[in-house]
Design an enzyme around this catalytic site. Structure first.
Site, mmCIF file in Angstrom:
data_model
loop_
_atom_site.group_PDB
_atom_site.id
_atom_site.type_symbol
_atom_site.label_atom_id
_atom_site.label_comp_id
_atom_site.label_asym_id
_atom_site.label_seq_id
_atom_site.Cartn_x
_atom_site.Cartn_y
_atom_site.Cartn_z
ATOM 1 N N GLU A 115 1.352 -1.059 0.373
ATOM 2 C CA GLU A 115 -0.271 -0.130 0.148
ATOM 3 C C GLU A 115 1.418 0.616 -0.176
ATOM 4 O OE1 GLU A 115 -2.589 -0.383 3.580
ATOM 5 O OE2 GLU A 115 -3.512 -1.452 1.987
ATOM 6 N N HIS A 236 -9.349 10.488 3.303
ATOM 7 C CA HIS A 236 -8.963 9.704 2.295
ATOM 8 C C HIS A 236 -9.674 10.774 0.801
ATOM 9 C CE1 HIS A 236 -9.587 6.229 -1.129
ATOM 10 N NE2 HIS A 236 -8.972 5.604 0.244
ATOM 11 N N ARG A 282 -2.447 10.569 -1.266
ATOM 12 C CA ARG A 282 -2.950 10.748 -0.564
ATOM 13 C C ARG A 282 -3.310 11.951 -0.130
ATOM 14 N NH1 ARG A 282 -5.146 6.215 4.044
ATOM 15 N NH2 ARG A 282 -5.393 4.232 2.209
ATOM 16 N N HIS A 343 -11.437 10.190 7.486
ATOM 17 C CA HIS A 343 -11.355 8.694 7.270
ATOM 18 C C HIS A 343 -10.397 8.613 8.782
ATOM 19 C CE1 HIS A 343 -10.535 4.409 5.520
ATOM 20 N NE2 HIS A 343 -9.299 4.993 5.077
HETATM 21 C C1 LIG Z 1 -13.593 2.309 5.382
HETATM 22 C C2 LIG Z 1 -12.187 1.922 5.484
HETATM 23 C C3 LIG Z 1 -11.427 0.990 5.417
HETATM 24 C C4 LIG Z 1 -10.352 1.293 6.818
HETATM 25 N N1 LIG Z 1 -9.044 0.227 5.614
HETATM 26 C C5 LIG Z 1 -8.259 -0.078 7.077
HETATM 27 C C6 LIG Z 1 -6.989 -1.261 6.520
HETATM 28 O O1 LIG Z 1 -7.264 -2.092 5.237
HETATM 29 N N2 LIG Z 1 -5.795 -1.156 7.738
HETATM 30 C C7 LIG Z 1 -6.745 -0.480 8.506
HETATM 31 O O2 LIG Z 1 -5.744 -1.419 9.860
HETATM 32 N N3 LIG Z 1 -7.269 0.444 9.146
HETATM 33 C C8 LIG Z 1 -7.916 0.645 8.235
HETATM 34 N N4 LIG Z 1 -9.008 1.269 8.175
HETATM 35 C C9 LIG Z 1 -9.026 1.914 9.688
HETATM 36 C C10 LIG Z 1 -9.354 0.455 11.283
HETATM 37 O O3 LIG Z 1 -10.324 0.100 10.312
HETATM 38 C C11 LIG Z 1 -9.574 1.414 12.238
HETATM 39 O O4 LIG Z 1 -8.923 2.375 12.365
HETATM 40 C C12 LIG Z 1 -10.351 -0.171 13.344
HETATM 41 O O5 LIG Z 1 -11.021 -1.190 12.961
HETATM 42 C C13 LIG Z 1 -10.849 0.368 14.332
HETATM 43 O O6 LIG Z 1 -10.814 -0.319 15.568
HETATM 44 P P1 LIG Z 1 -11.355 0.202 16.995
HETATM 45 O O7 LIG Z 1 -11.612 -1.435 17.698
HETATM 46 O O8 LIG Z 1 -10.707 1.303 17.670
HETATM 47 O O9 LIG Z 1 -12.824 0.600 16.580
HETATM 48 P P2 LIG Z 1 -14.237 -0.201 16.013
HETATM 49 O O10 LIG Z 1 -13.669 -0.646 15.249
HETATM 50 O O11 LIG Z 1 -14.669 1.290 15.422
HETATM 51 O O12 LIG Z 1 -15.254 0.343 17.184
HETATM 52 C C14 LIG Z 1 -16.201 0.753 18.128
HETATM 53 C C15 LIG Z 1 -16.541 0.533 18.606
HETATM 54 O O13 LIG Z 1 -17.241 1.389 19.845
HETATM 55 C C16 LIG Z 1 -18.861 1.434 20.277
HETATM 56 N N5 LIG Z 1 -18.413 2.529 20.249
HETATM 57 C C17 LIG Z 1 -18.448 3.846 20.496
HETATM 58 N N6 LIG Z 1 -19.011 5.176 20.926
HETATM 59 C C18 LIG Z 1 -20.023 3.889 21.905
HETATM 60 C C19 LIG Z 1 -20.621 4.586 23.349
HETATM 61 N N7 LIG Z 1 -20.812 6.214 24.025
HETATM 62 N N8 LIG Z 1 -20.900 2.985 24.389
HETATM 63 C C20 LIG Z 1 -21.284 1.563 23.678
HETATM 64 N N9 LIG Z 1 -20.268 1.665 22.788
HETATM 65 C C21 LIG Z 1 -19.658 2.737 21.596
HETATM 66 C C22 LIG Z 1 -19.020 1.036 18.700
HETATM 67 O O14 LIG Z 1 -20.440 1.051 18.810
HETATM 68 C C23 LIG Z 1 -18.071 -0.420 17.613
HETATM 69 O O15 LIG Z 1 -18.372 -0.775 18.259
HETATM 70 C C24 LIG Z 1 -10.650 1.367 7.680
HETATM 71 C C25 LIG Z 1 -11.591 2.447 8.162
HETATM 72 C C26 LIG Z 1 -12.448 2.329 7.116
HETATM 73 C C27 LIG Z 1 -13.688 3.555 7.967
#
Ligand SMILES: Cc1cc2nc3c(=O)[nH]c(=O)nc-3n(C[C@H](O)[C@H](O)[C@H](O)COP(=O)(O)OP(=O)(O)OC[C@H]3O[C@@H](n4cnc5c(N)ncnc54)[C@H](O)[C@@H]3O)c2cc1C
Length: 529
Positions: A115, A236, A282, A343
């Site tokens: 990437e 993005h 980007r 993003h």
């Molecule tokens: C389209 C897209 C493509 C991406 N591609 C990549 C990639 O290829 N590689 C990579 O490394 N990263 C990628 N990313 C970034 C990556 O997906 C995220 O940074 C990562 O998944 C975040 O994980 P997390 O567990 O921190 O939070 P999330 O997976 O966002 O989970 C957050 C959780 O918290 C919950 N929540 C939030 N606030 C509250 C509240 N007040 N009370 C209860 N629950 C709450 C939500 O409901 C959710 O369940 C991408 C992101 C997007 C949007």
């Protein structure tokens, strides 16, 4: 009003960070995972590219470290970068052990994608749906685990702090709204773990799902935790612009395969910005599109693939072709309207190398955390890795967390609040914040734009605070209050940075200062909504 509930570890969020933490912490305690909508409504579920890790013979930890530091533009914490990079192969193995399917090459070895800004092939993936596969496997592993309870449709409103009882501001749980019944539960825990994801919804255009309202950052700030580097929002360049398809990302590979960015008139414009034209990095492409849209007042620009073989285009991007076709756009014969979109949030709640925040009993992992890995710009596919590494470390660290509790825990009080009779206030304020944040504190900033945003957010925050006190809490109101606070914190961080570095670009200070500094903000004058 129900009695306080007890658990060892309260996890807020069911993405990669929250669920991996839950599985590991469940080995030594009871875990309650709350998630505000369905368990798979997460950013994780949308991740396309994959997870970066050093697995190829021609790769090395030093190279991955250097690539991460280069992207971070002087603001990465080298120790954290080394820690994450060196742990990468073990975390990929853990994903496999959890049953995550990862693509393999014809020899049976893991297929490694490459990437932007990675100097080697090092991204493990499952088609272009890696996040969905990880989410599936983690939820399957958590299901039925005797030490883990998942409470879906439960949204955390605020963290419980000993400061309210005259102690130091240690955290011992959260007030949680059951969205189905309207009941506010008081959940107490030895350790409270924010795994609440990103802040994309602060902007009108975002690749993030609706849950990404920055709740963790807002809640942590309100009880006095340090937050930082919030001005570094990654945009993005190409998200589909269509009224019925929010958040649909068009991969950079479309430009890699020959797609060209054009204005509505059919003219190309990237040659005015960079010799690599549509293939520039980007940030440069996002900035150029933003500038063209602001100059012309158009809604979008276009990604044109019509000069390529139609069969090739449809065959190379089958998921995107199908999605666009369902909206009446044939990507092989029509230019696709695109806008840049928020993003990824590089900053967040400040943590140490074990995910501990500056507040006792409170941890932050995943996208809501500011660990020092990303610095001023995230290297692609490092965020899922960060979620795995820090959930692992935090799950080990919380073992030692003591039980801190006031003699009598106060449950939620509605006071004189009544049912809201003016829901329009919520939707109008929500819309207004997201629009002016986009225009004034988006991809290209200036002192004047930031100041305009600052004045508006203060008025809106006063209005929202009043509304919050007068009416019974709802999920929409919780999110709006958090969104407004996160917008304020982004504005404040951007206002203080008098330079252009990484993702923060301002017309008034186009150069970098000689010394790279983080921007940290901490509440000092008592809780404020
Ligand atoms: C389209 C897209 C493509 C991406 N591609 C990549 C990639 O290829 N590689 C990579 O490394 N990263 C990628 N990313 C970034 C990556 O997906 C995220 O940074 C990562 O998944 C975040 O994980 P997390 O567990 O921190 O939070 P999330 O997976 O966002 O989970 C957050 C959780 O918290 C919950 N929540 C939030 N606030 C509250 C509240 N007040 N009370 C209860 N629950 C709450 C939500 O409901 C959710 O369940 C991408 C992101 C997007 C949007």
């Amino acid at each position: 009003m129900s009695e306080p509930l007890e658990t060892d570890y309260l996890v807020i969020g069911s993405g990669i960070a929250g669920l991996n933490f839950a599985l590991l912490a469940a080995e030594h305690g009871r875990v309650a995972v709350i998630t505000k909508k369905a368990p798979d409504d997460t950013n994780t579920n949308w991740a396309q590219g994959g997870v970066a890790a050093v697995l190829a013979d021609d790769d090395s930890f030093e190279r991955h470290v250097e690539d991460t530091l280069t992207a971070g533009d002087g603001l990465c914490d080298r120790h954290v970068v080394e820690q994450c990079v060196q742990d990468g192969p073990a975390q990929v193995q853990r994903l496999l052990d959890l049953g995550v399917r990862l693509a393999r090459d014809p020899s049976g070895a893991l297929d490694l994608g490459r990437e932007g800004a990675h100097t080697r092939h090092r991204v493990v993936h499952w088609e272009d749906l890696t996040g969905r596969e990880i989410q599936r496997a983690l939820l399957a592993a958590v299901a039925g685990h005797s030490n883990i309870t998942i409470l879906d449709e439960h949204i955390a409103i605020d963290l419980l702090s000993m400061a309210k009882y005259g102690g130091d501001p240690a955290c011992f749980g959260a007030y949680v709204l059951d969205r189905r019944t309207g009941e506010v539960k008081t959940i107490c825990a030895r350790a409270t773990v924010l795994a609440s994801g990103g802040t994309g919804k602060v902007y009108v255009y975002t690749s993030n799902p609706d849950v990404a309202t920055g709740d963790g950052v807002a809640m942590a700030y309100r009880i006095g935790a340090a937050v930082g580097d919030l001005e570094f929002v990654q945009f993005h360049p190409t998200v589909l612009y269509h009224p019925h398809a929010r958040n649909f990302l068009l991969t950079e590979a479309m430009r890699g395969e020959g797609g060209v960015l054009k204005l509505g008139t059919g003219e190309t414009f990237m040659e005015h910005y960079h010799p690599m034209k549509s293939l520039a990095s980007r940030d440069i492409v996002a900035r150029a599109i933003d500038n063209e849209i602001k100059k012309s007042g158009a809604d979008s620009v276009f990604l044109d693939m019509t000069h390529l073989e139609p069969e090739f285009v449809r065959g190379r991007f089958p998921n995107i072709a199908a999605r666009c076709q369902s909206l009446g756009i044939d990507i092989a014969t029509q230019p696709v309207p695109v806008v840049p979109a928020a993003h990824y949030m590089c900053g967040g709640v400040k943590t140490d190398r074990d995910g501990a925040t500056t507040i006792r009993g409170l941890y932050a992992i995943g996208e809501c955390a500011f660990t020092g890995l990303h610095g001023a710009n995230r290297l692609a596919s490092n965020s899922l890795l960060e979620g795995m590494v820090f959930s692992h470390r935090a799950a080990a660290a919380v073992r030692e967390a003591p039980r801190i509790r006031p003699a009598q825990v106060a449950t939620w009080s509605y006071g004189d609040a009544t049912d809201s009779n003016d829901a329009i206030v919520v939707s109008l304020n929500w819309d207004e914040i997201r629009r002016f944040m986009w225009s004034y504190v988006g991809i290209v900033r200036s002192d004047k734009r930031i100041e305009r945003a600052r004045r508006r957010i203060e008025i809106l925050r006063d209005e929202i605070r009043e509304y919050y006190l007068d009416f019974k809490v709802t999920s929409d109101l919780v999110e709006l209050r958090n969104l407004a606070l996160v917008a304020h914190l982004i504005i404040e961080s951007a206002r203080r940075r008098k330079e252009s570095r990484g993702l923060h670009y301002t017309l008034d200070y186009p150069d970098k200062l000689p010394e790279a500094r983080h921007s940290e903000i901490q509440l000092t004058n008592g809780p404020r909504g």
